[in-house]
Design an enzyme around this catalytic site. Structure first.
Site, PDB file in Angstrom:
ATOM      1  N   LYS A  25      39.491  -5.592 123.124  1.00 49.12           N
ATOM      2  CA  LYS A  25      38.493  -6.624 122.850  1.00 49.12           C
ATOM      3  C   LYS A  25      37.038  -6.138 123.017  1.00 49.12           C
ATOM      4  O   LYS A  25      36.158  -6.567 122.281  1.00 49.12           O
ATOM      5  CB  LYS A  25      38.737  -7.850 123.725  1.00 49.12           C
ATOM      6  CG  LYS A  25      39.984  -8.640 123.301  1.00 49.12           C
ATOM      7  CD  LYS A  25      40.122  -9.902 124.134  1.00 49.12           C
ATOM      8  CE  LYS A  25      41.302 -10.735 123.629  1.00 49.12           C
ATOM      9  NZ  LYS A  25      41.333 -12.065 124.266  1.00 49.12           N
ATOM     10  N   ASP A  77      38.203 -17.540 122.008  1.00 48.95           N
ATOM     11  CA  ASP A  77      38.995 -17.982 123.167  1.00 48.95           C
ATOM     12  C   ASP A  77      38.369 -19.212 123.833  1.00 48.95           C
ATOM     13  O   ASP A  77      39.074 -20.147 124.219  1.00 48.95           O
ATOM     14  CB  ASP A  77      39.135 -16.848 124.196  1.00 48.95           C
ATOM     15  CG  ASP A  77      40.102 -15.769 123.736  1.00 48.95           C
ATOM     16  OD1 ASP A  77      41.019 -16.084 122.956  1.00 48.95           O
ATOM     17  OD2 ASP A  77      39.937 -14.610 124.162  1.00 48.95           O
TER      18      ASP A  77
END
Ligand code: ATR
Length: 276
Positions: free
Chosen positions: A69, A106
């Protein structure tokens, strides 16, 4: 060109456990889109080369998961405010002009799940207690701050990681000792478990729920076919309680819309497909 099936992926290392192919696969069938969403295992040392090759192979974008990420964010040429603030990207879009767009959905998924499952919840109602200080914690702290939580309290077994998160996000954050989190929960309006506690049967709950105020909301990033003991206990006590599967489903929405051109629904059928 336009007749080619649309391609997207999820890349991580390992990737076999990812439920994202089930989520996107369900939507592709449901909306009758000629496309494929595939898991791609990329070792850390192969990530840069692999990601940069994807647009040449016809991919419109990719989700990115552990451990890529941060590397994905670094490769991007255009970065959303969320991804920059969180310091990590989970949704990459390859644009036709060659730009690489990075987003982090997220936090969006976390908030969309709560708004969907607990419409009465209001982040501004009081302090939020976040248990855990990993990657999920960062996205959730940012989401709670942007949704108007007056203060975010963060407690982690390893205090140094909580300090690092607090330092990253600055204002309106307080680090609590792991041992004092349970007492602090009584004064929190929102309690979020981002630790892995609850993944394995028999694990203790991150904090006991007997002192919570009646209007508090309890949620968990851990998910499975059944709600975790933490969420089940909160429900038994009549608190607002939301399980973590919805966060996984909602965070997938923006990527699917960008790559496949339809804003997809999160519903009971999708939940069942993701747990298959
Ligand atoms: P992610 O990036 O998915 O959030 P992670 O970085 O592995 O995952 O973080 C897992 C979290 O669960 C951490 O906050 C971890 O605490 P430590 O930082 O002290 O390791 C927490 N955790 C895992 N097992 C735990 C346990 N038995 N008790 C308390 N916290 C635990």
């Amino acid at each position: 060109m336009t007749d080619e099936p649309r391609l997207a992926a999820v890349t991580g290392w390992p990737i076999a456990h990812s439920r994202s192919p089930l989520v996107h696969g369900h939507w592709l069938r449901r909306y009758r889109i000629r496309g494929h969403y595939v898991p791609i295992a990329l070792a850390p040392e192969a990530f840069v080369e692999g990601l940069l090759a994807m647009p040449k192979l016809g991919f419109r974008g990719t989700n990115v998961t552990i451990p890529h990420k941060e590397a994905a964010l670094a490769l991007a040429t255009e970065v959303t405010e969320e991804a920059r603030a969180i310091g990590a990207a989970n949704t990459i879009t390859f644009r036709e002009d060659g730009t690489i767009h990075a987003d982090n959905t997220d936090g969006y998924g976390f908030l969309a799940n709560l708004r969907d499952a607990a419409p009465a919840w209001d982040a501004a109602a009081g302090p939020a207690l976040v248990l855990g200080a990993g990657g999920a914690s960062r996205a959730i702290v940012h989401a709670l701050q942007s949704a108007g939580a007056p203060e975010v309290w963060i407690a982690n077994r390893t205090a140094a990681r909580a300090e690092a998160v607090a330092e990253h996000f600055g204002a309106r954050i307080r680090v609590l000792d792991w041992e004092t989190a349970e007492a602090a929960a009584a004064d929190a309006a929102t309690i979020v478990n981002t630790t892995s506690l609850g993944m394995k049967p028999g694990e203790p709950m991150p904090v006991a729920l007997d002192r919570l105020s009646a209007g508090a909301l309890v949620t968990d990033v851990v998910y499975g076919a059944e709600p975790t003991a933490f969420v089940a206990e909160a429900r038994r006590r009549g608190l607002m309680a939301v399980d973590g599967l919805g966060m996984l489903l909602h965070q997938a929405v923006p990527g699917f819309e960008r790559w496949f051109g339809v804003r997809p629904e999160v519903d009971a059928e999708l939940r069942a497909a993701a747990l298959a």
